[in-house]
Design a protein around this motif. Structure first.
Motif, PDB file in Angstrom:
ATOM      1  N   PHE A  44      21.339  32.113  -8.561  1.00 32.74           N
ATOM      2  CA  PHE A  44      22.687  31.611  -8.823  1.00 32.74           C
ATOM      3  C   PHE A  44      22.765  30.099  -8.667  1.00 32.74           C
ATOM      4  N   ASP A  77      23.420  28.188 -12.070  1.00 34.02           N
ATOM      5  CA  ASP A  77      24.830  27.853 -12.261  1.00 34.02           C
ATOM      6  C   ASP A  77      25.192  26.465 -11.757  1.00 34.02           C
ATOM      7  N   ARG A 116      26.985  35.797  -9.437  1.00 31.61           N
ATOM      8  CA  ARG A 116      28.152  35.110  -9.987  1.00 31.61           C
ATOM      9  C   ARG A 116      29.411  35.957  -9.855  1.00 31.61           C
TER      10      ARG A 116
END
Length: 287
Positions: A129, A133, A161
């Motif tokens: 993640f 991200d 997420r």
């Protein structure tokens, strides 16, 4: 010597990003610094002849160090499962304050709620993640770090997420509810509305040495004339200023929509470090 100089220059060039990445993955400035130092020890002993992408290579090394640290942390917690678990390490302003890069790193987070959720993710989920991200690392590179396929890395990031987004939604809802309670408390205090104050206060509410809902309501009735609703480090509270500078900050503990404790901080050193966003009717004003 020339190769070592080149390596030192590349590491210094990317060190800020590497430290920020480690900080987000580990949740601690101290551990992030340890991870970066360990990564330097590894790369300084490595053969760099085949390194074509220094930034990607250094990212991979730091990510693997962080993954090892997360796995060791998880194993230690499992070993001590019979004892009371420690409080999550979620302090975003720990002793030995983070530097500007660290502060910028957390500016887009949802604060404590996010850190708590990150602590519940598996090491592989957390790494996937954060790398994808937050730092836009491709899933192919992430998969190489965690010994998974790119598709598996994508699934891990997606799962993480969803959990982080759930924490963000819950945090936003809680913050909105608390803002309404604090705003109502300030209005009742200014208007001297004793009944409204009692309705907002828990029967065992306290402020300093004043204890009990009745006593706290009497203490604030007719006061807070100059206190303004604000976000204090992202949390709804109230601030009294003089000549544009915060002189007192009121923080509120709310449980089941009742104010259980009010803390008043007047220490100038602490107040100077706070991020205050005033919330007047109809807009926002940043100090």
């Amino acid at each position: 010597m020339a190769e070592q100089d080149w390596l030192s220059e590349r590491f210094a060039e990317h060190q800020g990003r590497l430290r920020a990445m480690a900080y987000r993955m580990l949740g601690s400035p101290g551990e992030a610094e340890d991870a970066v130092q360990e990564a330097w020890l590894r790369v300084s002993r490595a053969d760099t002849d085949q390194v074509e992408n220094p930034a990607g290579w250094l990212t991979t090394v730091v990510a693997r160090v962080c993954l090892n640290m997360l796995q060791a942390r998880r194993a230690q917690r499992e070993e001590s499962a019979g004892a009371l678990p420690p409080e999550p390490d979620v302090d975003v302003h720990p002793t030995g304050r983070a530097g500007p890069e660290d502060e910028a790193l957390l500016s887009d987070s949802v604060g404590v709620a996010l850190m708590v959720v990150l602590e519940t993710l598996t090491p592989a989920e957390r790494l996937a993640f954060v790398l994808h991200d937050v730092f836009a690392v491709p899933f192919g590179e992430i998969g190489a770090v965690i010994d998974r396929s790119p598709a598996a890395a994508r699934q891990l990031a997606s799962r993480a997420r969803r959990r982080v987004q759930g924490a963000a939604d819950a945090s936003d809802a809680a913050r909105s509810a608390k803002r309404e309670i604090v705003a109502a408390f300030l209005a009742a205090s200014r208007n001297g509305d004793f009944a409204a104050l009692l309705e907002l206060l828990d029967p065992d509410a306290a402020v300093g040495e004043v204890r009990g809902g009745q006593a706290v309501a009497a203490f604030f009735a007719g006061r807070a004339q100059a206190a303004r609703l604000a976000l204090v480090d992202g949390v709804p509270g109230a601030v009294w200023t003089h000549r544009g500078r915060p002189k007192a900050v009121f923080t509120f503990t709310v449980d089941d929509r009742k104010i259980t404790r009010i803390t008043i901080d007047t220490d100038p050193d602490r107040l100077g470090d706070l991020d205050v966003v005033f919330l007047p009717a109809g807009g926002r004003e940043r100090r």
